[in-house]
Design a protein around this motif. Structure first.
Motif, PDB file in Angstrom:
ATOM      1  N   ALA A 223      68.670  -3.825  50.478  1.00  0.00           N
ATOM      2  CA  ALA A 223      69.180  -5.146  50.101  1.00  0.00           C
ATOM      3  C   ALA A 223      68.097  -5.983  49.433  1.00  0.00           C
ATOM      4  N   ARG A 224      66.842  -5.773  49.842  1.00  0.00           N
ATOM      5  CA  ARG A 224      65.742  -6.552  49.277  1.00  0.00           C
ATOM      6  C   ARG A 224      65.390  -6.123  47.858  1.00  0.00           C
ATOM      7  N   LEU A 225      65.541  -4.833  47.580  1.00  0.00           N
ATOM      8  CA  LEU A 225      65.109  -4.307  46.293  1.00  0.00           C
ATOM      9  C   LEU A 225      66.062  -4.700  45.172  1.00  0.00           C
ATOM     10  N   SER A 226      65.499  -5.149  44.089  1.00  0.00           N
ATOM     11  CA  SER A 226      66.306  -5.405  42.902  1.00  0.00           C
ATOM     12  C   SER A 226      66.723  -4.067  42.305  1.00  0.00           C
ATOM     13  N   PRO A 227      67.920  -3.971  41.761  1.00  0.00           N
ATOM     14  CA  PRO A 227      68.348  -2.702  41.167  1.00  0.00           C
ATOM     15  C   PRO A 227      67.459  -2.343  39.976  1.00  0.00           C
ATOM     16  N   PRO A 228      67.299  -1.056  39.667  1.00  0.00           N
ATOM     17  CA  PRO A 228      66.482  -0.657  38.510  1.00  0.00           C
ATOM     18  C   PRO A 228      66.965  -1.343  37.234  1.00  0.00           C
TER      19      PRO A 228
ATOM     20  N   VAL B 295      56.769   9.803  48.379  1.00  0.00           N
ATOM     21  CA  VAL B 295      56.766   9.718  46.918  1.00  0.00           C
ATOM     22  C   VAL B 295      55.498  10.399  46.436  1.00  0.00           C
ATOM     23  N   GLU B 296      55.656  11.434  45.644  1.00  0.00           N
ATOM     24  CA  GLU B 296      54.523  12.266  45.234  1.00  0.00           C
ATOM     25  C   GLU B 296      54.532  12.456  43.728  1.00  0.00           C
ATOM     26  N   LEU B 297      53.461  12.089  43.110  1.00  0.00           N
ATOM     27  CA  LEU B 297      53.250  12.294  41.678  1.00  0.00           C
ATOM     28  C   LEU B 297      54.243  11.499  40.824  1.00  0.00           C
ATOM     29  N   LEU B 298      53.850  10.283  40.509  1.00  0.00           N
ATOM     30  CA  LEU B 298      54.619   9.423  39.605  1.00  0.00           C
ATOM     31  C   LEU B 298      53.742   9.095  38.406  1.00  0.00           C
ATOM     32  N   ALA B 299      54.297   9.257  37.209  1.00  0.00           N
ATOM     33  CA  ALA B 299      53.561   8.946  35.975  1.00  0.00           C
ATOM     34  C   ALA B 299      54.538   8.368  34.966  1.00  0.00           C
ATOM     35  N   ALA B 300      54.085   7.378  34.221  1.00  0.00           N
ATOM     36  CA  ALA B 300      54.947   6.735  33.230  1.00  0.00           C
ATOM     37  C   ALA B 300      54.095   6.165  32.107  1.00  0.00           C
ATOM     38  N   THR B 301      54.752   5.854  31.004  1.00  0.00           N
ATOM     39  CA  THR B 301      54.033   5.320  29.848  1.00  0.00           C
ATOM     40  C   THR B 301      53.899   3.806  29.895  1.00  0.00           C
ATOM     41  N   SER B 302      54.520   3.164  30.880  1.00  0.00           N
ATOM     42  CA  SER B 302      54.360   1.713  31.033  1.00  0.00           C
ATOM     43  C   SER B 302      54.598   1.332  32.482  1.00  0.00           C
ATOM     44  N   ARG B 303      54.056   0.175  32.902  1.00  0.00           N
ATOM     45  CA  ARG B 303      54.253  -0.301  34.274  1.00  0.00           C
ATOM     46  C   ARG B 303      55.721  -0.613  34.534  1.00  0.00           C
ATOM     47  N   ARG B 304      56.425  -1.108  33.533  1.00  0.00           N
ATOM     48  CA  ARG B 304      57.835  -1.434  33.705  1.00  0.00           C
ATOM     49  C   ARG B 304      58.631  -0.185  34.087  1.00  0.00           C
ATOM     50  N   LEU B 305      58.379   0.920  33.395  1.00  0.00           N
ATOM     51  CA  LEU B 305      59.097   2.162  33.705  1.00  0.00           C
ATOM     52  C   LEU B 305      58.647   2.729  35.048  1.00  0.00           C
ATOM     53  N   ALA B 306      57.371   2.550  35.368  1.00  0.00           N
ATOM     54  CA  ALA B 306      56.881   3.022  36.657  1.00  0.00           C
ATOM     55  C   ALA B 306      57.566   2.273  37.800  1.00  0.00           C
ATOM     56  N   LYS B 307      57.725   0.964  37.669  1.00  0.00           N
ATOM     57  CA  LYS B 307      58.424   0.180  38.687  1.00  0.00           C
ATOM     58  C   LYS B 307      59.877   0.634  38.812  1.00  0.00           C
ATOM     59  N   ARG B 308      60.496   0.934  37.679  1.00  0.00           N
ATOM     60  CA  ARG B 308      61.879   1.394  37.717  1.00  0.00           C
ATOM     61  C   ARG B 308      61.994   2.708  38.477  1.00  0.00           C
ATOM     62  N   LEU B 309      61.064   3.619  38.233  1.00  0.00           N
ATOM     63  CA  LEU B 309      61.098   4.920  38.905  1.00  0.00           C
ATOM     64  C   LEU B 309      60.852   4.794  40.404  1.00  0.00           C
ATOM     65  N   LEU B 310      59.859   3.995  40.794  1.00  0.00           N
ATOM     66  CA  LEU B 310      59.563   3.845  42.214  1.00  0.00           C
ATOM     67  C   LEU B 310      60.712   3.146  42.933  1.00  0.00           C
TER      68      LEU B 310
ATOM     69  N   ASP C  29      53.750  -4.219  44.447  1.00  0.00           N
ATOM     70  CA  ASP C  29      54.814  -5.229  44.341  1.00  0.00           C
ATOM     71  C   ASP C  29      56.164  -4.658  44.752  1.00  0.00           C
ATOM     72  N   VAL C  30      56.463  -3.440  44.294  1.00  0.00           N
ATOM     73  CA  VAL C  30      57.743  -2.807  44.653  1.00  0.00           C
ATOM     74  C   VAL C  30      57.801  -2.550  46.151  1.00  0.00           C
ATOM     75  N   GLY C  31      56.714  -2.019  46.717  1.00  0.00           N
ATOM     76  CA  GLY C  31      56.702  -1.710  48.145  1.00  0.00           C
ATOM     77  C   GLY C  31      56.839  -2.934  49.017  1.00  0.00           C
ATOM     78  N   LEU C  32      56.139  -4.008  48.668  1.00  0.00           N
ATOM     79  CA  LEU C  32      56.249  -5.232  49.453  1.00  0.00           C
ATOM     80  C   LEU C  32      57.644  -5.842  49.334  1.00  0.00           C
ATOM     81  N   GLU C  33      58.229  -5.753  48.150  1.00  0.00           N
ATOM     82  CA  GLU C  33      59.595  -6.256  47.991  1.00  0.00           C
ATOM     83  C   GLU C  33      60.572  -5.485  48.872  1.00  0.00           C
ATOM     84  N   ALA C  34      60.297  -4.186  49.056  1.00  0.00           N
ATOM     85  CA  ALA C  34      61.158  -3.354  49.901  1.00  0.00           C
ATOM     86  C   ALA C  34      60.869  -3.539  51.383  1.00  0.00           C
ATOM     87  N   GLY C  35      59.816  -4.295  51.724  1.00  0.00           N
ATOM     88  CA  GLY C  35      59.481  -4.514  53.128  1.00  0.00           C
ATOM     89  C   GLY C  35      58.597  -3.439  53.716  1.00  0.00           C
TER      90      GLY C  35
END
Length: 340
Positions: A200-205, A265-280, A307-313
């Motif tokens: 409920a805390r997490l914003s949708p991707p 969560v193991e091995l995350l890589a992206a070409t931008s922080r925005r996409l990385a946040k979406r994936l996580l 930021d994503v983890g803290l938003e998720a609690g």
């Protein structure tokens, strides 16, 4: 042929010089057994012999014997009543995979009776070297076993421009990595139980996230090269068999993330922080309620993940080091402890 080195009794009490790096393994077929130049006497355990790890169940079990003895306290601290059988089988598969892909970088230390004393596994991927596993039995520590094992793996990566190690909090291991020329980057980790309030805390991707498959292999390797300098190559095949793969690929860029059924969560890589946040975000949302979510190996450059983890609690804490040589901290990037 197995080579041994015994120290004459008249020389056992003499001061010893700092040992040189071990010689390169004999490239001729059938000569995979290798000893360090200065294999040292290990008290009552007899001689130490270094040999390459074989792609067999027996050697995989020998490595596990070392790992479980060296890191047993870690399991207890994590609240595990022993190691889950599925986790043991997964580690066996990974060790055998590395023995096949990097025979020159995977070493087992045994005593003169053939009993394992320590193990070190390393990889080379397009100029990027990584230390996948490094462990020594408690009874064999402080006797030079770890030093010889690490020297053999470093020699394997001698021609590589970049190096990565996901190190623990063990002060002796950290000091060893620093002496080997690695920059130490303190790491953070996120952890927490997934519940209704988490989702409920997490914003949708903010965009589409797809299920990954073998057809995405070129995309994965391309993102690897952009973030860490070298593609993971065949490692992706094993990861796809053991983990769920999430992929982003649109006009904004591309990225991927592996997430296990155990919540890691193991091995995350992206070409931008925005996409990385979406994936996580997508990875945390796809976990069933009650799962123990874990996101380790976060350097200071991964504030987007914090930021994503803290938003998720999830709870934030410190844990170990990401050790790098010849490269800045990859970002946005979450390493795999095994595949770096």
């Amino acid at each position: 042929m197995t080579l041994r080195h015994r120290v004459p009794c008249c020389q056992q009490n003499r001061p010893r010089r700092t040992p040189a790096l071990p010689c390169a393994p004999d490239p001729r077929p059938g000569h995979r057994v290798h000893r360090a130049r200065r294999a040292r006497r290990l008290g009552r355990m007899g001689d130490m012999i270094l040999r390459q790890l074989h792609d067999t169940d027996k050697d995989a079990e020998a490595v596990w014997e070392v790992v479980s003895a060296a890191f047993g306290d870690t399991a207890a601290l994590a609240g595990l009543d022993g190691w889950p059988p599925e986790y043991v089988a997964e580690v066996h598969d990974r060790n055998r995979h590395l023995a096949r892909s990097d025979p020159g970088g995977c070493w087992l230390a045994v005593d003169d009776g053939g009993m394992p004393l320590g193990a070190a596994l390393s990889t080379r991927r397009e100029g990027t070297w990584g230390l996948s596993m490094f462990a020594v039995l408690p009874r064999a520590q402080r006797q030079g076993v770890g030093r010889e094992l690490l020297a053999a793996t470093l020699l394997y990566g001698r021609g590589c421009l970049r190096g990565i190690i996901c190190g623990s909090e063990d002060p002796r291991a950290v000091a060893t990595y620093r002496r080997a020329g690695f920059a130490l980057h303190p790491a953070m980790r996120l952890r927490g139980t997934v519940g209704p309030e988490t989702k409920a805390r997490l914003s949708p991707p903010d965009g589409a996230v797809h299920e990954g498959a073998a057809r995405h292999r070129d995309l994965l390797d391309s993102v690897d090269r952009r973030t860490r300098g070298g593609a993971h190559g065949t490692d992706h095949e094993l990861l796809m068999a053991q983990r769920r793969l999430l992929v982003v690929d649109d006009l904004a860029g591309s990225g991927y993330c592996y997430v296990g059924e155990d919540g890691k969560v193991e091995l995350l890589a992206a070409t931008s922080r925005r996409l990385a946040k979406r994936l996580l975000t997508a990875a945390l949302l796809c976990l069933p309620e009650g799962t123990d979510a874990r996101v380790p190996g976060l350097t200071a450059e991964q504030q987007w993940a914090v930021d994503v983890g803290l938003e998720a609690g999830l709870e934030l804490s410190t844990g170990g080091y990401v050790c790098l040589r010849g490269m800045p901290p990859p970002a946005p990037y979450i390493p795999s402890g095994t595949f770096l």
